[in-house]
Design a protein around this motif. Sequence first.
Motif, PDB file in Angstrom:
ATOM      1  N   GLY A  68       0.807  -1.222   0.000  1.00  0.00           N
ATOM      2  CA  GLY A  68       0.000   0.000   0.000  1.00  0.00           C
ATOM      3  C   GLY A  68       0.839   1.271   0.000  1.00  0.00           C
ATOM      4  O   GLY A  68       2.028   1.263  -0.296  1.00  0.00           O
TER       5      GLY A  68
ATOM      6  N   LEU B  83      -1.090  -8.058  -4.719  1.00  0.00           N
ATOM      7  CA  LEU B  83      -1.776  -6.767  -4.748  1.00  0.00           C
ATOM      8  C   LEU B  83      -0.783  -5.640  -4.989  1.00  0.00           C
ATOM      9  O   LEU B  83      -1.059  -4.705  -5.738  1.00  0.00           O
ATOM     10  CB  LEU B  83      -2.528  -6.531  -3.438  1.00  0.00           C
ATOM     11  N   ASP B  86       0.040  -5.425  -8.485  1.00  0.00           N
ATOM     12  CA  ASP B  86      -1.107  -5.185  -9.349  1.00  0.00           C
ATOM     13  C   ASP B  86      -1.474  -6.402 -10.187  1.00  0.00           C
ATOM     14  O   ASP B  86      -1.973  -6.270 -11.305  1.00  0.00           O
ATOM     15  CB  ASP B  86      -0.835  -3.995 -10.278  1.00  0.00           C
ATOM     16  N   VAL B  88      -3.847  -8.809  -9.521  1.00  0.00           N
ATOM     17  CA  VAL B  88      -4.905  -9.270  -8.639  1.00  0.00           C
ATOM     18  C   VAL B  88      -5.608 -10.468  -9.276  1.00  0.00           C
ATOM     19  O   VAL B  88      -6.021 -10.399 -10.428  1.00  0.00           O
ATOM     20  CB  VAL B  88      -5.911  -8.135  -8.403  1.00  0.00           C
ATOM     21  N   VAL B 108      -8.752  -2.387  -1.704  1.00  0.00           N
ATOM     22  CA  VAL B 108      -8.296  -3.145  -2.863  1.00  0.00           C
ATOM     23  C   VAL B 108      -9.354  -4.120  -3.378  1.00  0.00           C
ATOM     24  O   VAL B 108      -9.205  -4.670  -4.466  1.00  0.00           O
ATOM     25  CB  VAL B 108      -7.005  -3.931  -2.536  1.00  0.00           C
ATOM     26  N   GLY B 320     -10.748  -8.512  -6.802  1.00  0.00           N
ATOM     27  CA  GLY B 320     -10.120  -7.204  -6.834  1.00  0.00           C
ATOM     28  C   GLY B 320     -11.068  -6.143  -7.362  1.00  0.00           C
ATOM     29  O   GLY B 320     -12.067  -6.419  -8.024  1.00  0.00           O
TER      30      GLY B 320
END
Lengths: 311, 432
Positions: A68, B83, B86, B88, B108, B320
Amino acid sequence: MTITQAVRSSTPSKAVPQRAPRIRTEAKRAPSAYYWMVWPAVIAFAAFHTVPVIVGVFFSFTNYAGYGAWNFVGLSNYVNLFRDDRVLQAYGFSFLFAIVATILTNAFSLAIAMGLNAKIKARNFWRGVYFVPYILAILVIGYVFQFFFSNSLPKILAGVPLFADNILTNETWAWTAIVALAVWQSCAFAIIIYLSGLQTIPAELYEASSLDGASPWRTFRSITFPLIGAFFTINVVLSLKGFLQVFDPIVALTNGGPGTSTESVTLLIFRGGFSGGEFAYQTANAVIFFIVITIVSLFQFRVLQRREADF
Amino acid sequence: MSKRAESIRRISAVLAVAGVTVALGGCASDSGNGITTLNFFQFKGEALEDFDQMIADFEADNPDIRIVQNQVADADTLIRTLLVKDRVPDIITLNANGNFGRLAEAGVFRDFSDDPVLETINPAVQDILADLGTYGDEVNGLGYVNNANGVIYNTAMFEEQGLEVPETWDEFIAVCDALVDAGITPFYGTLADSWTAMPSWNALGAYPAQDDFFDKMREEGENVGPDSEVSFEKNFVEAMDQQYELFSYMQDGYRGRTYDDGNAAFANGEAAMLLQGIWATNPITQVNPDIEMGIFPYPTTDDPDDRLLVSGVDVVFTMGKDNPKEEAAMRFIDYAFSPDVIEKFAASQNMVPSVKGAELSDDPALQSVKPYFDEGRITGFIDHQVPPSIPLTPTVQEFLFNGDTQSALAALDNEWRKVAARTIPVTTGEER
């Protein structure tokens, strides 16, 4: 060290103009084949070692959770580390553990190495036997030891309350069980180093000392120990560094418990950073720990190397 | 010179061929024949075959969709990695723990609030998920099957001794005393595995943790302590004392026994009860298929009707945000939540299905917790609300070794304060 000194001693005679000779020395540069040999290693080392370290130091100034978004937070991770009694306790445990384990490992290893260096029956067999613990995977051994401490010992020593109730669950003494496992395993490697050191001592010295009628203890003190001084230094420095970073024996035996009484710095970094979601905070801890270990190791080298005998 | 250029050309040619091969291999899976391939991220190893069967049945009815199940170890770590990169997965199952809650809070996952399938799920189950954390008011996951955390008891042994399932704390202790008098060990303790201290902590602590205890704790943050409005030291003394009292009814040497030892011993009738949950029934029946057992919630309230069963969402379905294959993925999820499919899965996994009207298997242990689900008298695992950087499990384990309630609770409050003080929220500048 010696190279820089050599360069320095040759330059003063040439005095001021230093830039010009650079171009001329090009002809004397190493053949390009050397570069082809060196570059892959340098690139791999930088990519897998230096860059991650720098990235780690970078993230220790952020509030990154491991995933994140994140912001810069300045030095607050470092400030909070010094306020965290759990971190201080982990440092205390690591140092206590490392010092005790280093002393025991080196005392046992030196004694065993002397025995293995002497003329005994089946010498190579015994040398092999004492090296076995080093080959076995520590986690496998750990689970054997765990079974031993939690199931066998309570039955064998049912009369001793400390062991009857599984020493691993005793918050005051659980660390001694971890020391036992760590010393048992790391002796093997220390023995090898001491053995190689003992074999560098010329036999004539022992002949001379026996002609002089020196006692075995005196021989050890005046000949054997001073002559393996360099090996002693390297063993002590490596053991202390390794034991400060203790991890697998703890995971196998107590997993830091009971409570947090056997939590080492590395275990805390691993736990807090990965499962605890405090990646940046524990990265800061890792940076501090790296500095501490470097200082301790350099300090040891300085103190111990002064005592080594030179021949 | 020419020789060198030649060798460079040769090397680059080899590299180019290799690159093309990799590129072709990469996109070979989804060639334009109208079949959508879905990547199904699946965390539960023991459910691998059940999901294989479910996928096979689904693909038979939906020839335009192909589902590839990726069963992974350590799913919590891997899903974070995916995640971040990217990448997902199209459909995700996870264990609904604190980690799931934090991922959901990070925004997310997809918002399921408008999906019809949500209407079919028991609202109490969705409440447990919402308590873990959501992105704003969204619904970021669909609870699939639930576990039940209660006292497992040997029904035959209770009948022999003429004992009833206890409904209040005093009755519970009376049952334990009666068992001791009859020469039976009431509980089999397994403290060598530190996590086995947690089921009873979660169940007994669930009562003081009602009424937004943890929301208030988060508000207090750095000020949590014996004098704050809520704190472990203030609200958890009774629950922890009760837990310690239960552990005084364990067999000798319970500190050195493991979870597996406990299941085997209970299966062989060495103890009347286990402080575990429904997940233990499978390993127990593997040792002794004929054992009869039930589960009851920890009776610590004065009024039997206030008893709560602690239940966690064992499998949660999600996907996602902005998934391009959303439509196909939803078709599979809808299929998975259809009553007969979920019933079959739950029965095989010994879990409670979350869909309203789906029947439990006739396993007596499951049937004994059915009323709590039907009436919505369930609540979540409270350890999911405690930040994972707090050493909760070791602290509870240590407390059960030394019985020092005060120092254990003070340690928890102290860790809570420190974590609150050093947690610096991310400010992205985006609206949230």
